[in-house]
Design an enzyme around this catalytic site. Structure first.
Site, PDB file in Angstrom:
ATOM      1  N   HIS A 153     -21.022 -29.946  -6.732  1.00  0.00           N
ATOM      2  CA  HIS A 153     -21.491 -29.563  -5.400  1.00  0.00           C
ATOM      3  C   HIS A 153     -21.866 -30.775  -4.551  1.00  0.00           C
ATOM      4  CE1 HIS A 153     -25.632 -29.691  -7.291  1.00  0.00           C
ATOM      5  NE2 HIS A 153     -25.919 -30.181  -6.097  1.00  0.00           N
ATOM      6  N   ASP A 183     -20.103 -27.034 -12.500  1.00  0.00           N
ATOM      7  CA  ASP A 183     -20.718 -27.894 -11.480  1.00  0.00           C
ATOM      8  C   ASP A 183     -20.688 -29.360 -11.890  1.00  0.00           C
ATOM      9  OD1 ASP A 183     -21.844 -28.545  -9.089  1.00  0.00           O
ATOM     10  OD2 ASP A 183     -23.876 -27.899  -9.585  1.00  0.00           O
ATOM     11  N   SER A 260     -29.408 -34.410  -7.612  1.00  0.00           N
ATOM     12  CA  SER A 260     -28.249 -33.764  -8.225  1.00  0.00           C
ATOM     13  C   SER A 260     -27.221 -34.791  -8.677  1.00  0.00           C
ATOM     14  CB  SER A 260     -27.599 -32.798  -7.228  1.00  0.00           C
ATOM     15  OG  SER A 260     -28.441 -31.718  -6.944  1.00  0.00           O
TER      16      SER A 260
END
Length: 415
Positions: A153, A183, A260
């Site tokens: 993402h 992901d 992230s």
């Protein structure tokens, strides 16, 4: 025996000296935290000197000597967190992704009715407008030749990817492959001799162990946070991302937007996870993809640019007595559920392996591949660990009848 003798002309001169020695010894011992109880009767000068030499701990003499000389004691750093960060920090990168978004004029503005009554507001644009969305994430170098692991993402839909190292060097990044179901993504930069991380073993993690996160939250490069492993094996539904095909490590090390794709480390500085998700409005609830799963996905992305995940094509829920009661109230008499546990099929996707094998809504899967199943997450795990095209036998209860249905998982269709 008294230390002072009124008839001894030297007693008044000796007393202050003896008192000074007692006071000095007492202060020295108090400085080391020791507690000494004295008798009311004071020993003789010779005995006092002997007692000081025999009873005073060597460390007390060393500490008092150091303080007396005015030299503060020197200490060596023993912070395992700082040591781990020093080793791994140069391998953690910042990833800036930019994507072009097309904005079109709503159709209502172009209708003759709208223009007749409201005009064209000075002329609405006829051509679509574009704007650039920018996002920032983290990643870490897994190969000295420029391979970087991050979250999918972070670079999803990106036209341009810029990778910045801790030392300030910048490189254009090329997305080798990405896998939305886990992901994860791999980026390559044109460089060599880069610092790399050391991968640990996420299968050996225990709740309560140390956890260290490094990343770029809110653009604050190389931010370090620490906590513990709160839990392992969290399912995607528990983490509120039910569309993902991976379990998670839970940690209370602070993870924020921009973390992230960054590494989660153990106390040895080995990467044990990829920081991925947080639950909005909660504190101390961060989640990372276990590095063992991430390593396997990364290898497929590097080799093939994509990952093929097996699927059977059903919607399902874990069956409970309460759910059974609700479903039986909704269904007619000939479609009653007769078992109390298992995984109930709520829907079957058209032309899927489940549809081809004959699974129906209302079937309750009791076992799959020889393993008893009581939760939907177990079915997903078994399918995920099955090779595409491999036979997978499901034992099913269908309105009281016991059936065996052979499934052959196929690659999940790409959107």
């Amino acid at each position: 025996m008294s230390l002072s003798n009124p008839t001894d002309p030297t007693s008044h001169r000796a007393l202050p000296k003896r008192r000074r020695m007692v006071t000095y010894s007492l202060l020295t011992l108090m400085g080391t935290g020791a507690l000494v109880l004295f008798n009311q009767t004071t020993p003789s000068e010779a005995r006092l000197s002997e007692w000081v030499q025999e009873e005073l701990p060597p460390i007390a003499q060393e500490v008092s000597l150091t303080v007396a000389q005015g030299s503060p004691p020197t200490f060596q750093s023993t912070s395992f967190i700082a040591d781990a960060v020093e080793r791994v920090g140069p391998s953690v990168v910042r990833i800036d992704a930019a994507r072009t978004v097309v904005q079109r004029t709503p159709d209502v503005f172009n209708s003759p009715f709208f223009r007749e009554f409201f005009g064209d507001f000075g002329g609405l644009p006829e051509q679509p407008r574009t704007r650039v969305q920018r996002g920032t994430g983290s990643g870490f170098i897994i190969d000295a030749q420029g391979l970087i692991l991050t979250n999918a993402h972070v670079i999803e839909g990106a036209d341009r990817v810029l990778v910045t190292l801790k030392d300030g060097r910048e490189f254009a990044g090329e997305v080798l492959g990405q896998d939305p179901l886990t992901d994860l993504a791999v980026i390559r930069v044109e460089a060599s001799g880069l610092p790399t991380v050391t991968l640990g073993d996420s299968e050996q993690l225990r709740p309560g162990e140390w956890a260290i996160a490094i990343g770029n939250p809110l653009g604050l490069d190389n931010t370090v946070t620490a906590g513990i492993i709160s839990a392992t094996g969290r399912s995607s539904s528990q983490v509120r991302v039910p569309d993902k095909r991976v379990s998670f490590i839970q940690t209370d090390a602070a993870i924020n937007p921009g973390n992230s794709g960054g590494p989660l480390l153990n106390e040895q500085g080995q990467v044990i996870g990829v920081n991925t998700a947080i639950i909005g409005g909660a504190q101390g609830l961060g989640f990372a993809i276990p590095i063992n799963a991430a390593r396997d996905i990364a290898q497929e992305l590097i080799a093939n640019g994509r990952v093929e995940h097996p699927y059977i094509g059903i919607q399902m829920r874990s069956l409970t007595p309460a759910l059974r009661e609700v479903l039986n109230e909704q269904n007619s008499g000939d479609q009653q559920i007769t078992v109390d546990s298992g995984v109930i099929v709520l829907g079957v996707q058209g032309n899927s392996p489940a549809a081809q094998a004959g699974l129906r809504p209302g079937d309750v899967v009791q076992s799959l591949g020889g393993q008893p199943v009581r939760e939907a997450e177990t079915v997903q795990m078994i399918v995920q660990n099955t090779d595409i095209g491999e036979s997978l036998v499901a034992e099913v209860d269908r309105q009281g009848r016991q059936l065996e249905i052979t499934l052959r998982p196929a690659p999940i269709p790409m959107r």
